[in-house]
Design a protein around this motif. Sequence first.
Motif, PDB file in Angstrom:
ATOM      1  N   LYS A  88       0.829  -1.208   0.000  1.00 40.18           N
ATOM      2  CA  LYS A  88       0.000   0.000   0.000  1.00 40.18           C
ATOM      3  C   LYS A  88       0.860   1.254   0.000  1.00 40.18           C
ATOM      4  CE  LYS A  88      -3.654   2.487   2.447  1.00 40.18           C
ATOM      5  NZ  LYS A  88      -2.938   3.766   2.238  1.00 40.18           N
ATOM      6  N   GLU A  89       1.932   1.242   0.785  1.00 40.61           N
ATOM      7  CA  GLU A  89       2.821   2.399   0.822  1.00 40.61           C
ATOM      8  C   GLU A  89       3.491   2.607  -0.533  1.00 40.61           C
ATOM      9  OE1 GLU A  89       4.075   2.330   5.567  1.00 40.61           O
ATOM     10  OE2 GLU A  89       5.247   1.193   4.099  1.00 40.61           O
ATOM     11  N   ASP A  92       0.999   4.235  -2.793  1.00 41.18           N
ATOM     12  CA  ASP A  92       0.844   5.648  -2.448  1.00 41.18           C
ATOM     13  C   ASP A  92       2.023   6.479  -2.972  1.00 41.18           C
ATOM     14  OD1 ASP A  92      -1.550   5.179  -1.171  1.00 41.18           O
ATOM     15  OD2 ASP A  92      -0.700   5.140   0.852  1.00 41.18           O
ATOM     16  N   VAL A  93       3.227   5.951  -2.820  1.00 47.30           N
ATOM     17  CA  VAL A  93       4.406   6.662  -3.320  1.00 47.30           C
ATOM     18  C   VAL A  93       4.344   6.765  -4.843  1.00 47.30           C
ATOM     19  CG1 VAL A  93       6.923   6.539  -3.612  1.00 47.30           C
ATOM     20  CG2 VAL A  93       5.894   6.094  -1.376  1.00 47.30           C
ATOM     21  N   ARG A  95       1.730   6.850  -6.731  1.00 44.81           N
ATOM     22  CA  ARG A  95       0.740   7.870  -7.099  1.00 44.81           C
ATOM     23  C   ARG A  95       1.306   9.279  -6.937  1.00 44.81           C
ATOM     24  NH1 ARG A  95      -4.041   4.649  -3.961  1.00 44.81           N
ATOM     25  NH2 ARG A  95      -4.973   3.600  -5.772  1.00 44.81           N
ATOM     26  N   GLN A  96       2.077   9.481  -5.869  1.00 46.01           N
ATOM     27  CA  GLN A  96       2.687  10.783  -5.644  1.00 46.01           C
ATOM     28  C   GLN A  96       3.756  11.079  -6.704  1.00 46.01           C
ATOM     29  OE1 GLN A  96       1.708  13.099  -3.628  1.00 46.01           O
ATOM     30  NE2 GLN A  96       3.366  14.556  -4.080  1.00 46.01           N
ATOM     31  N   MET A 345       6.516  12.002   2.461  1.00 46.18           N
ATOM     32  CA  MET A 345       5.882  10.692   2.385  1.00 46.18           C
ATOM     33  C   MET A 345       6.927   9.574   2.431  1.00 46.18           C
ATOM     34  SD  MET A 345       3.490   9.151  -0.690  1.00 46.18           S
ATOM     35  CE  MET A 345       2.161  10.322  -0.369  1.00 46.18           C
TER      36      MET A 345
END
Length: 355
Positions: A88-89, A92-93, A95-96, A345
């Motif tokens: 998940k992390e 998220d990274v 996507r950023q 992040m």
Amino acid sequence: MATLFLNHPTFSPTTPSSKIPTSLNPTNPLLLFSKSSNFSYNKSIKCSLSQTRPEYIPNKIPDPNYVRIFDTTLRDGEQSPGATMTSKEKLDVARQLSKLGVDIIEAGFPASSNDDLEAVKIIAKEVGNAIDDDGHVPVICGLARCNKADIDAAWEAVKYAKRPRIHTFIATSEIHLKYKLRKSREEVIAIAKEMVGYAGSLGCNDVEFSPEDAGRSDREYLYEVLEAVIKAGETTLNIPDTVGYTLPTEFGKLIADIKLNTPGIDNVIISTHCQNDLGLSTANTIAGAYAGARQLEVTINGIGERAGNASLEEVVMAIRCRGKELLGGLHTGVNTRHIVMASKMVAEFTGSTKA
């Protein structure tokens, strides 16, 4: 205007000849200013505005001054001690990073574990198909050693992306050939050529190749390897300073020499991947870009194996702030407003204290 150059008599910069100083000052081996310039050292630094991102074509860039940013935070960055992230992390990274506007996301090393393969696959499906308002979607890349099992795993993970890439590598320095691979020069050329061709045969039209430890490889042999993989169909040639051993003068000359001496080099993109063992990864990366590299491999906060990698924020801001006046107009597609969030992040997810 101030002029950047590398102090080497055979260095071949890509900037117009009118901007190259007529004399070299041997007292400074790194970055120098022309004394005849009208540059004011007291004026405030003004960073240039972002320019249009050119159409993505795997083996060429329509704008000769555009520099692709290849982020390997999720692959090489995660090799930093204690930097392991959950799936998940990683998503998220990724996507950023897409929001940040990087051109290529190296999402992992799929053959290393089933978890990594699945994480890369999710990123390929979700981030690799999310086109932003400007029409940008990042390339999703998977790393593979030069063997069929690794390449199969990489393709299985990235093939769901709109723009998939396989990045395969094999060592070329004498010390690696002798003690790590225990193979002859001829054997390594044959393997590299075969595996690049194999990656293309799977349906991947965007194949990157890295000669590991290029910075310490015999120059003439390196040209032979690169010529072979170009003929085999690779689209990006990545030149790694794997152990962070070179100085900016050396690394800039390496890129310039490859441009000058490798048959077919005009049909591919030259990339850099600089480690930070001597604290010179950013300087080497900028030197490589100035010498003609048009893809730069970086990580958020400079995290990575041993001393880390070239820092995305340092490299991008150096080009943003000095690209126009000192680097012949180089620019990237990174939206620098999103750098701080990306940095925080990654620092939170990995336990890094660099943010």
